[in-house]
Design an enzyme around this catalytic site. Structure first.
Site, short mmCIF file in Angstrom:
data_model
loop_
_atom_site.label_atom_id
_atom_site.label_comp_id
_atom_site.label_asym_id
_atom_site.label_seq_id
_atom_site.Cartn_x
_atom_site.Cartn_y
_atom_site.Cartn_z
N LYS A 93 0.86 -1.19 0.00
CA LYS A 93 0.00 0.00 0.00
C LYS A 93 0.88 1.22 0.00
O LYS A 93 1.83 1.32 0.79
CB LYS A 93 -0.88 0.01 1.26
CG LYS A 93 -1.83 1.19 1.32
CD LYS A 93 -3.11 0.92 0.59
CE LYS A 93 -3.91 2.16 0.25
NZ LYS A 93 -3.41 2.88 -0.95
N GLN A 114 7.23 3.90 3.89
CA GLN A 114 5.83 3.47 3.92
C GLN A 114 5.65 2.19 4.74
O GLN A 114 4.61 2.00 5.38
CB GLN A 114 5.35 3.25 2.48
CG GLN A 114 3.85 3.32 2.30
CD GLN A 114 3.31 4.73 2.20
OE1 GLN A 114 3.85 5.55 1.48
NE2 GLN A 114 2.24 5.02 2.91
N LYS A 117 5.47 3.35 8.36
CA LYS A 117 4.29 4.21 8.52
C LYS A 117 3.01 3.37 8.55
O LYS A 117 2.17 3.52 9.42
CB LYS A 117 4.24 5.19 7.34
CG LYS A 117 3.09 6.17 7.38
CD LYS A 117 2.85 6.87 6.05
CE LYS A 117 4.09 7.54 5.51
NZ LYS A 117 3.77 8.44 4.36
N LYS A 129 5.39 1.79 -3.06
CA LYS A 129 5.32 3.15 -3.61
C LYS A 129 5.58 3.07 -5.10
O LYS A 129 6.25 2.15 -5.57
CB LYS A 129 6.38 4.04 -2.98
CG LYS A 129 6.11 5.51 -3.11
CD LYS A 129 5.18 5.98 -2.01
CE LYS A 129 4.72 7.41 -2.19
NZ LYS A 129 4.06 7.91 -0.97
N GLY A 168 -2.71 8.30 -4.19
CA GLY A 168 -2.07 9.53 -4.65
C GLY A 168 -0.80 9.88 -3.88
O GLY A 168 -0.50 9.30 -2.84
N ASP A 169 -0.05 10.80 -4.43
CA ASP A 169 1.10 11.42 -3.78
C ASP A 169 1.33 12.70 -4.59
O ASP A 169 0.41 13.18 -5.26
CB ASP A 169 2.32 10.49 -3.78
CG ASP A 169 3.44 10.97 -2.84
OD1 ASP A 169 3.34 10.71 -1.63
OD2 ASP A 169 4.40 11.61 -3.30
N THR A 212 -4.68 13.45 5.19
CA THR A 212 -3.27 13.61 5.57
C THR A 212 -3.07 14.91 6.35
O THR A 212 -2.42 14.92 7.40
CB THR A 212 -2.36 13.57 4.32
OG1 THR A 212 -2.73 12.44 3.53
CG2 THR A 212 -0.91 13.48 4.71
N ASN A 243 -2.29 19.05 -1.72
CA ASN A 243 -3.31 18.36 -0.94
C ASN A 243 -3.00 18.41 0.57
O ASN A 243 -3.88 18.76 1.37
CB ASN A 243 -3.42 16.90 -1.41
CG ASN A 243 -4.35 16.09 -0.53
OD1 ASN A 243 -3.91 15.41 0.39
ND2 ASN A 243 -5.63 16.20 -0.77
N SER A 380 -6.83 5.66 3.68
CA SER A 380 -6.87 4.79 2.50
C SER A 380 -7.25 3.37 2.90
O SER A 380 -8.03 2.70 2.22
CB SER A 380 -5.50 4.75 1.82
OG SER A 380 -5.31 5.87 0.98
P1 NDP Z 1 0.66 17.81 -4.21
O1 NDP Z 1 1.13 17.43 -5.55
O2 NDP Z 1 -0.78 18.01 -3.96
O3 NDP Z 1 1.40 19.11 -3.70
C1 NDP Z 1 2.78 19.17 -3.61
C2 NDP Z 1 3.19 20.54 -3.14
O4 NDP Z 1 4.57 20.53 -2.82
C3 NDP Z 1 3.01 21.60 -4.20
O5 NDP Z 1 2.75 22.82 -3.60
C4 NDP Z 1 4.35 21.58 -4.89
O6 NDP Z 1 4.66 22.76 -5.59
C5 NDP Z 1 5.28 21.39 -3.74
N1 NDP Z 1 6.50 20.71 -4.21
C6 NDP Z 1 6.58 19.51 -4.82
N2 NDP Z 1 7.85 19.22 -5.17
C7 NDP Z 1 8.57 20.26 -4.78
C8 NDP Z 1 9.94 20.57 -4.86
N3 NDP Z 1 10.81 19.72 -5.43
N4 NDP Z 1 10.34 21.76 -4.32
C9 NDP Z 1 9.45 22.60 -3.74
N5 NDP Z 1 8.13 22.36 -3.64
C10 NDP Z 1 7.70 21.23 -4.15
O7 NDP Z 1 1.23 16.67 -3.23
P2 NDP Z 1 0.79 16.30 -1.76
O8 NDP Z 1 0.31 17.49 -1.03
O9 NDP Z 1 -0.07 15.11 -1.84
O10 NDP Z 1 2.18 15.81 -1.15
C11 NDP Z 1 3.06 16.66 -0.43
C12 NDP Z 1 3.97 15.82 0.44
O11 NDP Z 1 3.19 15.04 1.35
C13 NDP Z 1 4.85 14.81 -0.31
O12 NDP Z 1 6.07 14.67 0.37
C14 NDP Z 1 4.06 13.51 -0.17
O13 NDP Z 1 4.90 12.38 -0.30
C15 NDP Z 1 3.53 13.65 1.22
N6 NDP Z 1 2.36 12.86 1.58
C16 NDP Z 1 1.21 12.91 0.85
C17 NDP Z 1 0.12 12.16 1.23
C18 NDP Z 1 -1.17 12.23 0.52
O14 NDP Z 1 -2.13 11.60 0.99
N7 NDP Z 1 -1.31 12.97 -0.56
C19 NDP Z 1 0.19 11.26 2.40
C20 NDP Z 1 1.42 11.35 3.13
C21 NDP Z 1 2.45 12.10 2.71
P3 NDP Z 1 4.58 22.79 -7.20
O15 NDP Z 1 3.14 22.79 -7.52
O16 NDP Z 1 5.29 24.02 -7.58
O17 NDP Z 1 5.30 21.53 -7.67
O1 2IT Z 2 3.01 8.91 1.55
C1 2IT Z 2 1.87 8.46 1.75
O2 2IT Z 2 1.57 7.90 2.80
C2 2IT Z 2 0.87 8.62 0.69
N1 2IT Z 2 1.16 9.23 -0.32
C3 2IT Z 2 -0.50 8.03 0.85
C4 2IT Z 2 -0.49 6.58 0.46
C5 2IT Z 2 -1.83 5.90 0.42
O3 2IT Z 2 -1.83 4.73 0.03
O4 2IT Z 2 -2.85 6.49 0.74
#
Ligand code: NDP
Ligand code: 2IT
Length: 448
Positions: A93, A114, A117, A129, A168-169, A212, A243, A380
């Site tokens: 997952k 992961q 976690k 992943k 998603g990520d 998240t 997100n 999830s």
């Molecule tokens: P999104 O794609 O929704 O948003 C990512 C954000 O981070 C954007 O604002 C983006 O800016 C910025 N970003 C991405 N890459 C970079 C970079 N190299 N330098 C600076 N800013 C950057 O992703 P999420 O919000 O889903 O994910 C954000 C973080 O949270 C990640 O580390 C992800 O692994 C983690 N995460 C997400 C989960 C989820 O459920 N979605 C769960 C657990 C962890 P820009 O638009 O300019 O790229």
């Molecule tokens: O980093 C993370 O935990 C995620 N992007 C969410 C993974 C998931 O399966 O919901």
């Protein structure tokens, strides 16, 4: 860097040799092995039975070509990955990341994190992943759809509701999950919970989108409360505007804090009156534009180019929610100098190791990603449960379960740290608590 325990130190050297040029993976492995030093001293069976060697080697890595046709009729080729890291406690997952920086080392580090976690959530999910170096920025909706269909045309062979369940990520939200789900269903003929983060009309769970960011705040809130503090009246800086950042802003505000800054990879906004989240949602979720646009909604706010400057803003609580290694030692020093009391990671591995050490040695409450951002994957897993029983729970029901899970993770990590003589060190506590369940299951299942 060197680990005190010679067995772990050798193991780490082998990981570096066997996975050359993958610094993010090395970084994630190092941190976990360092935390596990007291554990293997107490439990030599984990070494004797090869648990540690198996833990750092993914069960399977799938790597494939993703050809798709752009709007000009030209064939584009990207590379797709799925790392199925560990299935000791449940089906693989973990999310899918679409970002030009994606390569095998990034997916391995994320898959490794992961594993622990997912174990911390208390739910039966293994770790995996995936993703691609496809850059969704500037692509049309049709291009994104063609990419997602091509990606799934290869990936479908390796996933399934009881086998491997992506989500998603970065770069993958509801739109991309929808396109991938449609293609999976079309190829396999199966209407099953093979992906999470689905839309609400086709099997998605209420509160997954928020999970998240909300979960991060529930965790941080519990950590603050345990130390006689709270979000109320606090100034919060959050990096990213995707997100996780958006829903962390929503919950932190609901808990009585004022969020004054958000960012994207181009720059950050500072709004001393508190961020207007409706404007941010409109810019990011609806129009898919840059955070700079915020100034057209709130002309009194400031915009600054570059992302790391966000950590120089004075705040009580910092929530890095963008990407790995976005908060380095200089940023940590700036935050501490400005009186930060707590840092909770929403992104995966956003703080560099020296930044983490700096926070910890300066009395800052520090919540490590694999504990504090586990709310997304936990929800999830709740989506998987609802799909299996073909029912959907109310928002309140899911949110309440999410809250309980985050509170439990906090206390499990805190007590594991205490048990192993590192009271207050949630990095060690999360690594140990996450590891023990997986290691126990691996031992019980033999040398597979
Ligand atoms: P999104 O794609 O929704 O948003 C990512 C954000 O981070 C954007 O604002 C983006 O800016 C910025 N970003 C991405 N890459 C970079 C970079 N190299 N330098 C600076 N800013 C950057 O992703 P999420 O919000 O889903 O994910 C954000 C973080 O949270 C990640 O580390 C992800 O692994 C983690 N995460 C997400 C989960 C989820 O459920 N979605 C769960 C657990 C962890 P820009 O638009 O300019 O790229
Ligand atoms: O980093 C993370 O935990 C995620 N992007 C969410 C993974 C998931 O399966 O919901």
């Amino acid at each position: 860097m060197s680990l005190k325990n010679s067995y772990l130190s050798d193991l780490y050297e082998r990981v570096v040799k066997r996975n050359p040029a993958e610094p993010e993976f090395h970084q994630a492995v190092y941190e976990v092995l360092e935390s596990l030093e007291p554990v293997i001293e107490k439990h030599p069976e984990f070494v004797e039975k090869g648990v540690m060697e198996r833990l750092v080697e993914p069960e399977r890595i799938i790597k494939f070509r993703v050809p798709w046709i752009d709007d000009n009729g030209k064939v584009q080729v990207n590379r797709g990955f799925r790392v199925q890291f560990n299935s000791a406690i449940g089906p693989y997952k973990g999310g899918l990341r679409l970002h030009p920086s994606v390569y095998e080392g990034i997916i391995k580090f994320l898959g490794f994190e992961q594993v622990f976690k997912n174990s911390l959530t208390g739910l039966p999910i293994g770790g995996g992943k995936g993703g691609s170096d496809f850059d969704p920025k500037g692509k049309s909706d049709n291009e994104v759809m063609r990419f997602c269909q091509s990606f799934m045309t290869e990936l479908y062979k390796y996933i399934g509701k009881d086998e491997d369940v992506p989500a998603g990520d970065i770069g993958v939200g509801g739109r991309e999950i929808g396109y991938m789900y449609g293609q999976y269903k079309r190829i396999t003929g199966l209407y099953e919970g093979v992906l999470t983060g689905k839309g609400l009309t086709y099997g998605g769970s209420l509160a997954r989108k928020e999970a998240t960011g909300y979960g991060l705040c529930y965790f941080a809130d519990e950590m603050l409360k345990d130390n006689g503090k709270s979000f109320k009246g606090k100034t919060v800086v959050i990096s990213g505007s995707g997100n996780v950042a958006i829903y962390a802003t929503e919950k932190a505000t609901a808990l009585g804090a004022k969020v004054v800054a958000l960012s994207d990879s181009n720059g950050y906004i500072y709004d001393k009156d508190g961020v207007d989240l409706d404007a941010v949602k409109q810019i990011k979720e609806v129009e898919r534009k840059r955070i700079k646009e915020y100034l057209s909604y709130r002309p009194n706010a400031e915009y600054h180019e570059g992302c790391s400057g966000i950590w120089t803003i004075k705040c009580d609580i910092a929530l890095p929610c963008a990407t790995q290694n976005e908060l380095d030692l200089d940023s940590a020093k700036a935050l501490v100098k400005n009186g930060v009391i707590a840092v909770a990671e929403g992104a995966n591995m956003p703080s560099t190791p020296d930044a983490v050490a700096y926070f910890q040695s300066n009395g800052v409450l520090f919540a490590p990603a694999k504990a504090s951002n586990a709310g997304g994957v936990a929800t999830s897993a709740l989506e998987m449960t609802q799909n299996s029983e073909r029912l959907s729970w109310t928002f309140e029901e899911v949110d309440e379960k999410l809250h309980d899970i985050m509170v439990n993770i906090y206390h499990n990590a805190a007590s594991a740290a205490k048990e192993y003589g590192m009271e207050g060190n949630l990095v060690a506590g999360a690594n140990i608590a996450g590891f023990l369940k997986v290691a126990d299951a691996m031992l019980a299942q033999g040398n597979v």
